[in-house]
Design a protein around this motif. Structure first.
Motif, short mmCIF file in Angstrom:
data_model
loop_
_atom_site.label_atom_id
_atom_site.label_comp_id
_atom_site.label_asym_id
_atom_site.label_seq_id
_atom_site.Cartn_x
_atom_site.Cartn_y
_atom_site.Cartn_z
N UNK A 107 15.12 18.14 -31.47
CA UNK A 107 14.94 17.86 -32.89
C UNK A 107 14.66 16.39 -33.17
N UNK A 108 15.14 15.50 -32.29
CA UNK A 108 14.87 14.07 -32.52
C UNK A 108 13.39 13.77 -32.32
N UNK A 109 12.72 14.53 -31.43
CA UNK A 109 11.29 14.34 -31.22
C UNK A 109 10.49 14.85 -32.41
N UNK A 110 10.90 16.01 -32.97
CA UNK A 110 10.23 16.55 -34.15
C UNK A 110 10.31 15.55 -35.30
N UNK A 111 11.49 14.98 -35.50
CA UNK A 111 11.67 14.00 -36.59
C UNK A 111 10.84 12.75 -36.35
N UNK A 112 10.84 12.25 -35.13
CA UNK A 112 10.14 11.00 -34.82
C UNK A 112 8.63 11.14 -34.94
N UNK A 113 8.11 12.30 -34.58
CA UNK A 113 6.66 12.51 -34.62
C UNK A 113 6.14 12.78 -36.02
N UNK A 114 7.04 13.00 -36.97
CA UNK A 114 6.64 13.37 -38.33
C UNK A 114 6.54 12.14 -39.24
N UNK A 115 5.43 12.03 -39.95
CA UNK A 115 5.31 10.98 -40.96
C UNK A 115 6.09 11.37 -42.21
N UNK A 116 6.34 12.66 -42.36
CA UNK A 116 7.19 13.19 -43.42
C UNK A 116 7.80 14.48 -42.89
N UNK A 117 9.02 14.77 -43.30
CA UNK A 117 9.69 16.00 -42.88
C UNK A 117 9.87 16.90 -44.09
N UNK A 118 9.35 18.13 -44.00
CA UNK A 118 9.44 19.09 -45.09
C UNK A 118 10.36 20.23 -44.69
N UNK A 119 11.40 20.45 -45.48
CA UNK A 119 12.33 21.55 -45.25
C UNK A 119 12.08 22.58 -46.35
N UNK A 120 11.59 23.74 -45.97
CA UNK A 120 11.17 24.73 -46.97
C UNK A 120 12.29 25.67 -47.39
N UNK A 121 13.19 26.00 -46.48
CA UNK A 121 14.36 26.83 -46.82
C UNK A 121 15.40 26.65 -45.72
N UNK A 122 16.63 26.36 -46.11
CA UNK A 122 17.69 26.16 -45.13
C UNK A 122 19.05 26.33 -45.79
N UNK A 123 19.95 27.00 -45.09
CA UNK A 123 21.31 27.16 -45.58
C UNK A 123 22.12 25.89 -45.39
N UNK A 124 23.34 25.90 -45.89
CA UNK A 124 24.19 24.71 -45.84
C UNK A 124 24.52 24.31 -44.41
N UNK A 125 24.66 25.28 -43.51
CA UNK A 125 25.04 24.99 -42.12
C UNK A 125 23.88 25.18 -41.16
N UNK A 126 22.68 25.07 -41.67
CA UNK A 126 21.48 25.26 -40.84
C UNK A 126 21.36 24.17 -39.78
N UNK A 127 20.82 24.54 -38.61
CA UNK A 127 20.54 23.55 -37.57
C UNK A 127 19.52 22.53 -38.02
N UNK A 128 18.81 22.85 -39.11
CA UNK A 128 17.83 21.92 -39.67
C UNK A 128 18.50 20.61 -40.08
N UNK A 129 19.80 20.67 -40.38
CA UNK A 129 20.54 19.47 -40.76
C UNK A 129 20.44 18.38 -39.70
N UNK A 130 20.40 18.81 -38.44
CA UNK A 130 20.31 17.85 -37.33
C UNK A 130 18.98 17.10 -37.39
N UNK A 131 17.90 17.86 -37.60
CA UNK A 131 16.58 17.23 -37.71
C UNK A 131 16.53 16.29 -38.90
N UNK A 132 17.15 16.73 -40.00
CA UNK A 132 17.21 15.90 -41.20
C UNK A 132 17.93 14.59 -40.93
#
Length: 362
Positions: free
Chosen positions: A222-247
């Motif tokens: 997830x750190x690579x996904x975040x670093x490679x992105x000029x912007x990060x778009x989260x379209x749908x995620x729950x409160x305990x989603x693993x997406x939080x790590x990328x965020x």
């Protein structure tokens, strides 16, 4: 065959390629490079006391493979599989990784490595999106890819795979960042998608081809996904989603975060709604704002002509979708007429019929 001009001494770039054969941790590679102090050779590597301590129990097995024959065979296996190997010493190594404190010493890739220099948007979210989550992910991924943004994601179920597929659907570019080696694509059901992205976009991994996906690898990925992105778009995620790590990685790297608001009664949108409420994420309700922020422009497409009644139905559809009863109430059109209009709009690709009798904009 990849040529190796050295026999004993080698440069740092080649030595890091040699180390990539053993799936060593970032910290061990750092310690080994410091211990060798610029003297890179098989002999020095095998007989250095500090290296032996760093490798610990792995020292014996690795030292036996520390020779030109093994290294040549390793590079040949990569070449046979059309896998490229890029180190931090290479001129094509992505500058975007410089923001990572423990940036990878090397990455394996298939496809067009130049995509990592282009404007990009990471699209991430839940692995089990609602109908609403599917639709908004499809819409934003298509719009952004059409405008020239490279879509970055992790090939996972749900939002990730939707984002990849929609970018490809409009002949856009997408990059998949794997948490495993290329011989162990995860999930296995996405192997065909992996192959298509490798052919038309780019797949990368910091893991040797035979490495399987482990829980920790997903967090690290997830750190690579975040670093490679000029912007990060989260379209749908729950409160305990693993997406939080990328965020969290994106916040650390100074990458702007955008979040699509969702129904406040839906737990699947708790994460995105909280991002907006706490002002960690920019509320995004249309793609134009993000396209503009990236300095891109939406491509002009021919406007499809709709009848007055068709336009009435389209205007009545909310982003969350409607049942036919709700549409009938909103439009006041007879059910028989409404059914005919919905069929026509489906054929034109303007709307989609989702499970549960929900109609949504396509």
């Amino acid at each position: 065959m990849i040529e190796n001009t050295y026999k004993e001494n080698m440069n740092k770039n080649d030595f890091i390629k040699f180390l990539s054969a053993f799936e060593l941790s970032q910290s061990k590679i750092t310690k080994i490079l410091n211990a060798l102090n610029g003297e890179y050779s098989f002999e020095k590597f095998c007989f250095d006391d500090q290296v032996e301590k760093i490798l610990g129990d792995d020292y014996t097995s690795i030292s036996r493979k520390s020779n030109q024959k093994y290294f040549d065979a390793y590079l040949a296996r990569l070449e046979e599989k059309d896998i490229k190997l890029l180190t931090c010493e290479d001129e094509n190594y992505p500058e975007k990784f410089d923001k990572i404190e423990d940036k990878p010493y090397y990455i394996f890739y298939k496809g067009d490595i130049s995509l990592l220099t282009m404007p990009s948007v990471g699209i991430v979210g839940t692995r089990s999106p609602s109908n609403y989550g599917c639709v908004v992910t499809e819409r934003f991924a298509k719009d952004l890819a059409n405008a020239g943004a490279v879509i970055i994601s992790g090939l996972a179920y749900g939002v990730d795979s939707i984002a990849h597929r929609q970018a490809l659907a409009v002949n856009g570019k997408t990059v998949a960042v794997l948490a495993s080696g290329f011989d162990n694509v995860y999930p296995s059901e996405h192997h065909a998608l992996f192959d298509e992205i490798a052919e038309k976009g780019l797949v990368i991994s910091e893991h040797r081809p035979d490495v399987k996906s482990l829980k920790f690898n997903f967090i690290y990925r997830n750190r690579l996904v975040a670093a490679l992105s000029d912007a990060l778009l989260i379209t749908e995620a729950g409160a305990k989603s693993g997406t939080t790590i990328t965020k969290d990685f994106a916040l650390d790297y100074g990458v702007p975060i955008y979040a699509v608001p969702g129904n406040i009664t839906s737990s699947k949108s708790d994460g995105t709604n909280n991002l907006i409420a706490t002002m960690q994420g920019i509320c995004l309700i249309n793609s134009e704002n993000l396209i503009s922020d990236l300095g891109l422009e939406r491509k002009k497409t021919a406007t499809m002509q709709l009848s007055i009644n068709e336009q009435t139905v389209v205007d009545a559809l909310s982003m969350a979708g409607c049942t036919i009863d709700e549409l009938q109430e909103n439009t006041k059109l007879p059910i028989s007429k409404l059914n005919s209009l919905l069929t026509s709009l489906e054929i034109k690709g303007i709307i989609k019929r989702m499970p549960g009798g929900i109609f949504m904009l396509g």
